[in-house]
Enzyme design. Structure first.
Site, short mmCIF file in Angstrom:
data_model
loop_
_atom_site.label_atom_id
_atom_site.label_comp_id
_atom_site.label_asym_id
_atom_site.label_seq_id
_atom_site.Cartn_x
_atom_site.Cartn_y
_atom_site.Cartn_z
N HIS A 10 0.59 -1.19 0.17
CA HIS A 10 -0.03 -0.15 0.04
C HIS A 10 0.79 1.32 -0.01
O HIS A 10 0.62 2.27 -0.81
CB HIS A 10 -0.94 0.04 1.36
CG HIS A 10 -1.60 1.21 1.48
ND1 HIS A 10 -3.20 1.21 1.20
CD2 HIS A 10 -1.46 2.56 1.77
CE1 HIS A 10 -3.53 2.50 1.52
NE2 HIS A 10 -2.77 3.25 1.93
N GLU A 11 1.74 1.39 0.78
CA GLU A 11 2.66 2.50 1.15
C GLU A 11 3.55 2.54 -0.22
O GLU A 11 3.81 3.84 -0.50
CB GLU A 11 3.67 2.34 2.31
CG GLU A 11 2.68 2.37 3.39
CD GLU A 11 1.86 3.61 3.77
OE1 GLU A 11 2.34 4.87 3.14
OE2 GLU A 11 0.65 3.59 4.04
N HIS B 67 1.88 4.21 -2.88
CA HIS B 67 1.83 5.84 -2.56
C HIS B 67 2.99 6.57 -3.35
O HIS B 67 3.03 7.40 -4.03
CB HIS B 67 1.84 6.34 -1.23
CG HIS B 67 0.48 6.30 -0.63
ND1 HIS B 67 -0.93 6.60 -1.23
CD2 HIS B 67 -0.32 5.58 0.58
CE1 HIS B 67 -1.88 6.14 -0.58
NE2 HIS B 67 -1.49 5.69 0.60
N GLU C 173 -6.23 6.88 -1.09
CA GLU C 173 -6.09 5.76 -0.18
C GLU C 173 -6.53 4.57 -0.62
O GLU C 173 -5.98 3.40 -0.53
CB GLU C 173 -6.67 5.75 0.97
CG GLU C 173 -6.09 7.04 1.95
CD GLU C 173 -4.62 6.82 2.18
OE1 GLU C 173 -4.26 5.78 2.50
OE2 GLU C 173 -3.54 7.70 2.37
#
Length: 349
Positions: free
Chosen positions: A133-134, A137, A184
Site C-alpha cells: 500500500h505504501e 503511494h 488511499e
C-alpha cells in the site's frame, strides 16, 4: 523441521501506477503529470529542506529497516519492489508508537514509516499488504502531487482563476480531501497486487476497525456493515455521513474493505493478474480529458447504484440532476485542459 517455501507471486514488468489508481485519483495525477517543470521545482525545494529534516528526525528516533534490522520487513519490501517493478527501493523506518499507522513521506526520495503498534497486530502477510500500500503511494507520487495541488489552489486564488473565499475555499479543501481519500483506495489496490490474497487484504481492514481479535470478527458480516451504512437512515443520516467524512484523510475501514471487494468483483484485479494492465512506457500517451471522463463515469456509476438516502432523494428528483452528473466528465476534462494551458502560458512568460 524445514520451513515451507513462500508461494510464488505474479510480477508485473513495466506496470504503470495507473493500473492501481482509482479513477478519480488517476484523473488528477495524469493532469498534474503534464505540468512539466513544476513538479521538478517542488521536488528540489522539498529535498533541500523539509524532506531532509523529516528524514533526519526518523533517522534519529526510529529504526531503519535493512538486512540486519527488521529483516522480515526488509524482505517484504524487496518482494513488493520486485512485484510492482519499482526502479528504486524506498527507505523504511519502524517508529515506536502504540498508534496503528503507516505513512509515506517525501517528494524527492519518498520513505515509508510504520509503527510498532501496526506491526503488533498484523501477521507477516498482512504486513505485506501494508508495505505494498505504501509503496503504491510512493510510486504514484502522491506526496508530490498533493503538494502541487495545494500550490495550484494558492496560485488560483492569487491570480483570480477561481473565486476563493468563504464557502469556495471550503469547497476546494473538501475536494482535496476527497481526492486524498481516493488515493488511499489506490494504495489498497497496490497492496492487494503485492500480496495477491484478497482475504488477507480484507483482514487488514478488519483489524484496523476492530483490533487484533480477529477470531471475533466475520468478513461477510463486516462487509454487510458497509451495505447497511450506505442504505440505512433517512435524509438526515445522508447529510451526517457527508459531515462525518468531510475532513478525513482516509475512508472508513468498513468502506475501504467494500471498495476493495468491489474492485475484485469487477474483474479488473483478475485482468491485471493476467497481464492486462497499462505500461509505464505508455504513460505519456494518457489523455487528461479521457481520465476525467473515466472519473466522472465512476462517480456516476456510484451515484446510479447508491442506496444512500440522500443520493436516492437526489436521484428521484429527475433526469435533470442525472444529466448534470453525466456532464461532469465532459466539462471537467475541458477545465483540466484549460488549467494546463494557463500553467504552460504562465511558465513561458
Amino acid at each position: 523441521m524445514t520451513t515451507a517455501p513462500d508461494r510464488t507471486r505474479i510480477e508485473f514488468p513495466d506496470i504503470s501506477s495507473r493500473t492501481w489508481e482509482h479513477p478519480s485519483d488517476r484523473a488528477a495525477l495524469v493532469t498534474l503529470r503534464t505540468l512539466k517543470g513544476f513538479d521538478t521545482v517542488l521536488r528540489t525545494l522539498s529535498g533541500l529542506l523539509q524532506e531532509r529534516q523529516h528524514r533526519l528526525m526518523y533517522l534519529a528516533t526510529s529504526v531503519r529497516v535493512d538486512s540486519r534490522q527488521f529483516k522480515d520487513l526488509d524482505d517484504l519490501r524487496a518482494d513488493c519492489v520486485q512485484i510492482l517493478g519499482a526502479d528504486e527501493t524506498p527507505e523504511m523506518f519502524v517508529l515506536q508508537s502504540p498508534m496503528v499507522n503507516a505513512f509515506t513521506i517525501g517528494m524527492d526520495r519518498p520513505f515509508i514509516v510504520v509503527t510498532t503498534g501496526l506491526l503488533d497486530i498484523l501477521t507477516y502477510e498482512e504486513q505485506r499488504f501494508v508495505v505494498g500500500h505504501e509503496l503504491g503511494h510512493a510510486l504514484s507520487g502522491h506526496a508530490v502531487y498533493r503538494t502541487i495541488l495545494m500550490h495550484l489552489m494558492r496560485l488560483a486564488g492569487t491570480i483570480g482563476w477561481i473565486p476563493v473565499g468563504g464557502w469556495a475555499l471550503r469547497a476546494i479543501i473538501a475536494g482535496l480531501m476527497e481526492w486524498q481519500r481516493k488515493s488511499e483506495l489506490s494504495g489498497d489496490r497496490a497492496g492487494l497486487l503485492c500480496g495477491q490474497d484478497v482475504h488477507t487484504a480484507l483482514r487488514v481492514q478488519l483489524k484496523l476497525a476492530g483490533g487484533e481479535r480477529i477470531s471475533e470478527i466475520d468478513v461477510d458480516a463486516f462487509l454487510a456493515q458497509a451495505a447497511e451504512y450506505e442504505a440505512s437512515g433517512d435524509l438526515r443520516d445522508g447529510v451526517l455521513k457527508l459531515l462525518n467524512i468531510e475532513l478525513l484523510s482516509h475512508p472508513f475501514s468498513v468502506l475501504r474493505a467494500a471498495e476493495l471487494k468491489k474492485w475484485v468483483d469487477s474483474g479488473e484485479y483478475a485482468a491485471v493478474l493476467r497481464g492486462e494492465y497499462p505500461r509505464k512506457s505508455q504513460d505519456h500517451e494518457a489523455k487528461v480529458g479521457d481520465e476525467f471522463r473515466n472519473a466522472a463515469k465512476s462517480y456516476k456509476q456510484s451515484f446510479d447504484t447508491s442506496e444512500d438516502p440522500l443520493i436516492r432523494t437526489l436521484r428521484d428528483l429527475g433526469s435533470g440532476f442525472t444529466g448534470a452528473v453525466d456532464a461532469v466528465g465532459n466539462g471537467i476534462g475541458d477545465v483540466a485542459s484549460d488549467i494546463k494551458g494557463r500553467f504552460d502560458h504562465w511558465r513561458k512568460s
